[in-house]
Design a protein around this motif. Sequence first.
Motif, PDB file in Angstrom:
ATOM      1  N   THR A  14       0.837  -1.207   0.000  1.00 56.39           N
ATOM      2  CA  THR A  14       0.000   0.000   0.000  1.00 56.39           C
ATOM      3  C   THR A  14       0.874   1.259   0.000  1.00 56.39           C
ATOM      4  OG1 THR A  14      -1.398  -1.285   1.459  1.00 56.39           O
ATOM      5  CG2 THR A  14      -2.036   1.001   1.123  1.00 56.39           C
ATOM      6  N   VAL A  15       1.913   1.225   0.849  1.00 61.34           N
ATOM      7  CA  VAL A  15       2.795   2.395   0.920  1.00 61.34           C
ATOM      8  C   VAL A  15       3.485   2.617  -0.429  1.00 61.34           C
ATOM      9  CG1 VAL A  15       4.850   3.361   2.018  1.00 61.34           C
ATOM     10  CG2 VAL A  15       3.151   2.173   3.402  1.00 61.34           C
ATOM     11  N   ILE A  16       3.995   1.516  -1.034  1.00 61.17           N
ATOM     12  CA  ILE A  16       4.667   1.662  -2.333  1.00 61.17           C
ATOM     13  C   ILE A  16       3.700   2.240  -3.358  1.00 61.17           C
ATOM     14  CG2 ILE A  16       5.757   0.434  -4.260  1.00 61.17           C
ATOM     15  CD1 ILE A  16       6.997  -1.468  -2.276  1.00 61.17           C
ATOM     16  N   LEU A  17       2.480   1.664  -3.384  1.00 59.82           N
ATOM     17  CA  LEU A  17       1.504   2.136  -4.377  1.00 59.82           C
ATOM     18  C   LEU A  17       1.190   3.614  -4.177  1.00 59.82           C
ATOM     19  CD1 LEU A  17      -0.931  -0.875  -4.749  1.00 59.82           C
ATOM     20  CD2 LEU A  17       0.859  -0.085  -6.305  1.00 59.82           C
ATOM     21  N   LYS A  18       1.147   4.013  -2.896  1.00 63.02           N
ATOM     22  CA  LYS A  18       0.860   5.415  -2.614  1.00 63.02           C
ATOM     23  C   LYS A  18       1.909   6.301  -3.296  1.00 63.02           C
ATOM     24  CE  LYS A  18       0.171   8.640   1.167  1.00 63.02           C
ATOM     25  NZ  LYS A  18       1.378   9.405   1.292  1.00 63.02           N
ATOM     26  N   PHE A  22       1.140   8.893  -6.291  1.00 67.18           N
ATOM     27  CA  PHE A  22       0.919  10.190  -5.647  1.00 67.18           C
ATOM     28  C   PHE A  22       0.593  11.241  -6.708  1.00 67.18           C
ATOM     29  CE2 PHE A  22       4.796  12.749  -6.514  1.00 67.18           C
ATOM     30  CZ  PHE A  22       5.557  11.790  -7.150  1.00 67.18           C
ATOM     31  N   SER A  23      -0.353  12.090  -6.387  1.00 67.09           N
ATOM     32  CA  SER A  23      -0.707  13.134  -7.351  1.00 67.09           C
ATOM     33  C   SER A  23      -1.523  14.191  -6.649  1.00 67.09           C
ATOM     34  CB  SER A  23      -1.510  12.564  -8.505  1.00 67.09           C
ATOM     35  OG  SER A  23      -2.739  12.095  -8.044  1.00 67.09           O
ATOM     36  N   SER A  24      -0.889  15.259  -6.235  1.00 68.88           N
ATOM     37  CA  SER A  24      -1.692  16.310  -5.619  1.00 68.88           C
ATOM     38  C   SER A  24      -1.500  17.639  -6.335  1.00 68.88           C
ATOM     39  CB  SER A  24      -1.341  16.434  -4.133  1.00 68.88           C
ATOM     40  OG  SER A  24       0.009  16.820  -4.008  1.00 68.88           O
ATOM     41  N   GLY A  25      -0.430  17.779  -7.112  1.00 67.18           N
ATOM     42  CA  GLY A  25      -0.193  19.050  -7.788  1.00 67.18           C
ATOM     43  C   GLY A  25      -0.885  19.103  -9.140  1.00 67.18           C
ATOM     44  N   PRO A  26      -0.711  20.204  -9.858  1.00 68.78           N
ATOM     45  CA  PRO A  26      -1.318  20.362 -11.178  1.00 68.78           C
ATOM     46  C   PRO A  26      -0.630  19.468 -12.219  1.00 68.78           C
ATOM     47  CG  PRO A  26       0.108  22.225 -10.665  1.00 68.78           C
ATOM     48  CD  PRO A  26       0.070  21.373  -9.439  1.00 68.78           C
ATOM     49  N   ASP A  27      -1.393  19.036 -13.222  1.00 68.60           N
ATOM     50  CA  ASP A  27      -0.894  18.096 -14.231  1.00 68.60           C
ATOM     51  C   ASP A  27      -0.540  18.837 -15.522  1.00 68.60           C
ATOM     52  OD1 ASP A  27      -0.473  16.181 -16.118  1.00 68.60           O
ATOM     53  OD2 ASP A  27      -2.461  15.258 -15.970  1.00 68.60           O
ATOM     54  N   PRO A  28       0.737  18.888 -15.892  1.00 66.65           N
ATOM     55  CA  PRO A  28       1.119  19.611 -17.122  1.00 66.65           C
ATOM     56  C   PRO A  28       0.562  18.951 -18.384  1.00 66.65           C
ATOM     57  CG  PRO A  28       3.057  18.634 -16.055  1.00 66.65           C
ATOM     58  CD  PRO A  28       1.884  18.326 -15.190  1.00 66.65           C
ATOM     59  N   PHE A  29       0.169  17.698 -18.254  1.00 67.02           N
ATOM     60  CA  PHE A  29      -0.352  16.994 -19.436  1.00 67.02           C
ATOM     61  C   PHE A  29      -1.880  16.945 -19.433  1.00 67.02           C
ATOM     62  CE2 PHE A  29       3.824  14.717 -18.750  1.00 67.02           C
ATOM     63  CZ  PHE A  29       4.487  15.401 -19.745  1.00 67.02           C
ATOM     64  N   GLU A  30      -2.494  17.784 -18.623  1.00 68.20           N
ATOM     65  CA  GLU A  30      -3.940  17.700 -18.476  1.00 68.20           C
ATOM     66  C   GLU A  30      -4.648  17.859 -19.811  1.00 68.20           C
ATOM     67  OE1 GLU A  30      -6.234  19.123 -14.859  1.00 68.20           O
ATOM     68  OE2 GLU A  30      -6.560  20.711 -16.339  1.00 68.20           O
ATOM     69  N   LEU A 207      12.518   4.430  -6.784  1.00 74.02           N
ATOM     70  CA  LEU A 207      13.551   4.678  -5.764  1.00 74.02           C
ATOM     71  C   LEU A 207      13.910   6.153  -5.665  1.00 74.02           C
ATOM     72  CD1 LEU A 207      16.204   1.813  -5.868  1.00 74.02           C
ATOM     73  CD2 LEU A 207      14.363   2.181  -4.234  1.00 74.02           C
ATOM     74  N   LYS A 208      13.772   6.869  -6.766  1.00 71.78           N
ATOM     75  CA  LYS A 208      14.117   8.296  -6.760  1.00 71.78           C
ATOM     76  C   LYS A 208      12.963   9.164  -6.262  1.00 71.78           C
ATOM     77  CE  LYS A 208      17.591   8.025 -10.358  1.00 71.78           C
ATOM     78  NZ  LYS A 208      18.766   8.324  -9.525  1.00 71.78           N
ATOM     79  N   LEU A 209      11.741   8.614  -6.318  1.00 76.14           N
ATOM     80  CA  LEU A 209      10.578   9.424  -5.963  1.00 76.14           C
ATOM     81  C   LEU A 209      10.019   9.121  -4.571  1.00 76.14           C
ATOM     82  CD1 LEU A 209       8.655   9.469  -9.386  1.00 76.14           C
ATOM     83  CD2 LEU A 209       9.805  11.379  -8.267  1.00 76.14           C
ATOM     84  N   CYS A 210      10.235   7.902  -4.080  1.00 79.18           N
ATOM     85  CA  CYS A 210       9.617   7.562  -2.793  1.00 79.18           C
ATOM     86  C   CYS A 210      10.413   8.199  -1.654  1.00 79.18           C
ATOM     87  CB  CYS A 210       9.499   6.050  -2.636  1.00 79.18           C
ATOM     88  SG  CYS A 210      11.049   5.241  -2.213  1.00 79.18           S
ATOM     89  N   PRO A 211       9.801   8.338  -0.467  1.00 82.30           N
ATOM     90  CA  PRO A 211      10.526   8.940   0.653  1.00 82.30           C
ATOM     91  C   PRO A 211      11.781   8.115   0.980  1.00 82.30           C
ATOM     92  CG  PRO A 211       8.216   8.623   1.187  1.00 82.30           C
ATOM     93  CD  PRO A 211       8.437   7.934  -0.098  1.00 82.30           C
ATOM     94  N   VAL A 212      12.803   8.797   1.440  1.00 83.16           N
ATOM     95  CA  VAL A 212      14.090   8.135   1.704  1.00 83.16           C
ATOM     96  C   VAL A 212      13.951   6.941   2.665  1.00 83.16           C
ATOM     97  CG1 VAL A 212      16.421   8.483   2.601  1.00 83.16           C
ATOM     98  CG2 VAL A 212      15.378  10.210   1.125  1.00 83.16           C
ATOM     99  N   ILE A 612       8.810  18.433  -7.913  1.00 80.12           N
ATOM    100  CA  ILE A 612       8.434  19.829  -7.699  1.00 80.12           C
ATOM    101  C   ILE A 612       6.911  19.991  -7.707  1.00 80.12           C
ATOM    102  CG2 ILE A 612       8.555  22.155  -8.703  1.00 80.12           C
ATOM    103  CD1 ILE A 612      11.397  21.361  -9.675  1.00 80.12           C
ATOM    104  N   LEU A 613       6.241  19.297  -8.644  1.00 81.79           N
ATOM    105  CA  LEU A 613       4.793  19.463  -8.759  1.00 81.79           C
ATOM    106  C   LEU A 613       4.026  18.472  -7.877  1.00 81.79           C
ATOM    107  CD1 LEU A 613       4.480  20.085 -12.596  1.00 81.79           C
ATOM    108  CD2 LEU A 613       4.509  21.764 -10.747  1.00 81.79           C
ATOM    109  N   ASN A 614       4.774  17.599  -7.222  1.00 84.09           N
ATOM    110  CA  ASN A 614       4.167  16.636  -6.314  1.00 84.09           C
ATOM    111  C   ASN A 614       3.128  15.741  -6.982  1.00 84.09           C
ATOM    112  OD1 ASN A 614       3.981  15.370  -3.866  1.00 84.09           O
ATOM    113  ND2 ASN A 614       2.396  16.740  -3.087  1.00 84.09           N
ATOM    114  N   ARG A 615       3.492  15.192  -8.130  1.00 81.34           N
ATOM    115  CA  ARG A 615       2.657  14.161  -8.757  1.00 81.34           C
ATOM    116  C   ARG A 615       3.557  13.348  -9.684  1.00 81.34           C
ATOM    117  NH1 ARG A 615      -2.124  15.937 -10.934  1.00 81.34           N
ATOM    118  NH2 ARG A 615      -2.084  14.161 -12.334  1.00 81.34           N
ATOM    119  N   ASN A 616       3.163  12.110  -9.944  1.00 89.38           N
ATOM    120  CA  ASN A 616       4.001  11.228 -10.751  1.00 89.38           C
ATOM    121  C   ASN A 616       3.790  11.507 -12.244  1.00 89.38           C
ATOM    122  OD1 ASN A 616       5.265   9.130 -12.098  1.00 89.38           O
ATOM    123  ND2 ASN A 616       4.884   7.683 -10.429  1.00 89.38           N
TER     124      ASN A 616
END
Length: 638
Positions: A14-18, A22-30, A207-212, A612-616
Amino acid sequence: MWVIVLISCVALITVILKYVFFSSGPDPFEKDSREPLKPMVHDKKELNKVLKQGFLASKVPENLDAIVIGSGIGGLGVAVLLAKVGKKVLVLEQHDRAGGCCHTFTEKGFEFDVGIHYIGDLLDHKPFRCMLDQMTNGQLQWEPLENPFDQVLLGPPENRRRYPIYSGRNRFPEELKKCFPGEEKAIDEYMRLAKKTGRGIWFLALLKLCPVPLAKFLIYTGLVKHLSFFFKMASRSLTDVVNELTENKDLRAVFTYIFGTYGNMPKDASFAMHSLLVTHYLNGAWYPKGGAAQIAYHMIPIIEKAGGAVLVRAPVNRILFNSAKEAYGGTAFLALWHWAETHGGDTFTAFAFMLSGVSVLKGQEEIHVHAPMVISNAGIFNTYESLLPKELQALPDIQNQLSMVKHGEGGLSIFIGLNGSKEELGLKADNYWIFTENNYDELVEKYMNGEREESSRKIPLLFVASPSAKDPTWEQRSPGKSTLSLVSFANYAWFEEWKDGKVTNRGPDYKDLKQGFIDSALEVVLDAFPKITRDKIEYIDAGTPITNTHYIGAPKGEIYGIDHGVARFSPELSSTIRPQTPLKNLYLTGQDVFLCGFAGALAGALTCGSVILNRNLHLDAIALAKRTKHLNNKLKGE
Ligand SMILES: Cc1cc2nc3c(=O)[nH]c(=O)nc-3n(C[C@H](O)[C@H](O)[C@H](O)COP(=O)(O)OP(=O)(O)OC[C@H]3O[C@@H](n4cnc5c(N)ncnc54)[C@H](O)[C@@H]3O)c2cc1C
Ligand SMILES: *[C@@H]1O[C@H](CO)[C@@H](O)[C@H](O)[C@H]1NC(C)=O
């Protein structure tokens, strides 16, 4: 007991999937931002109005959201992503034109590319293609190469073996099997391993995006290697893997020839990196229509539209930090500061400096440009070793990152302008990889560690391609002319003594050494391309590692940034070197933060934009590909 294990597994997943979703910021590809195709611009003056906007303090937009250091695809890429969600970004480039490895230059009327020969994975509807279409508003077009797209030539002229490399998931192995009867099993197994390993690339992004702490948990429990075939194979060398598959020396060489696209000889290369390149070109190879300059030309207006700018002749000489001592000069604060300083708190040091922008060197003068966020495309060594104040450079977290990486090999480029059309000269839209023999490990080791004069007389590996033959607009732009681009490696130390000289005049000894490399490379070319003769050559010159330092800011003349050997693919390094740096509001983008190559550096931009945008954004690009496919099918009435 089992219940606990089960619950922990579910919790972990569940944590990995989160963190995957993750996606809370604006989507440049919207929204689909592709516009109807406009006529292509070739006029140098028109192109330069966009690509060569010189830095002036008066051209710096007010209230910037971010500054990007460097205008390679990694820098322009993240700037475009931010601009698409309305952020005002300033890109600063030290060279006199934008593009980094994607820039072009013209000598004696011949236009040459620097670092773009062929790019894979660009089939319509593939996420990579859809994303690039969005990032250029649908204006950048891609021209497929021939199939076979690569030709591997092994051995001396009198005993030269030629192996064509085809794209196509089935065609690639089928054609290899025709060349190597009896090796079907080895070829199938090679394909299976490369595809299975390559598919695991998403774990690198995770590995680069998940919390350390989560990354550390996955690494120290050994779960990374259990969950990811990519990381399982990453610690194995290419030589190691292919030697197990076959005894045939030519087949081993054909399995490994593409190491030139990331720069480590097979015994040092990670099979994971290799598998990515093999799969990258499995669906074909492409070249940007109109030449590499079109890439930056179509990205810059998107940055400008959001109020940003891309300014050149703007070498950043340091990143600026306000010491908090100045910012919050209260007595209580100063007492705390004094206590922390005398007790040597590193976290405190990092906190006590607040990033405030960058300084651009204009002649002798420093011009300060302010922004709350700085993103560096200049590579990890330049950023940490040249642009940070001493106190911050000394931070253990920074030193730890620097100790994990090393400079990659230096590059050697030879540019040839020819009198004659592609038909007259027998040139096609493909690439040649020419090796003096099939034992790459020994060849490259001897060459790179040899005395420079001796090495210059025999270059054991040479990439040869004709950019002009790949571009369908070339004939109209430069009728009756052609270009050749040659690439190999070179030891930075061979040239280092001239590094402080003037780029256009480094003296006769440097010229002689360069000429040695040019002469031996030319011999190979004249031999492999019988229609090219000396009288056809109108222009020829070479770029050495120190040329790379000057034009693309590569500190040790690196062709592909930091080294891509096995060590680069340790899970520890993969998760430690990430877009966030140990310093708040300072980020890294481009090839050093992900992988080299046009696609690798762009993945660096996407990963940086995600943070920076806080979304994958990797997932957003995939979602976009699905949406546009649906849309295109609807348009076609399917
Ligand atoms: C000869 C050659 C051939 C290649 N062929 C291919 C190929 O066929 N296909 C492929 O996919 N890839 C190829 N590559 C690799 C690919 O081009 C690169 O990996 C990728 O473009 C790197 O992008 P980047 O944005 O990370 O860095 P770069 O393009 O290197 O951009 C970094 C920028 O930062 C600037 N900079 C540095 N320091 C400062 C400073 N202090 N202030 C301001 N600006 C600064 C530099 O001038 C540069 O413009 C090739 C590379 C080379 C050199
Ligand atoms: C190019 O070749 C043509 C014909 O082969 C010749 O007439 C012309 O002079 C050549 N140009 C140069 C600049 O060498």
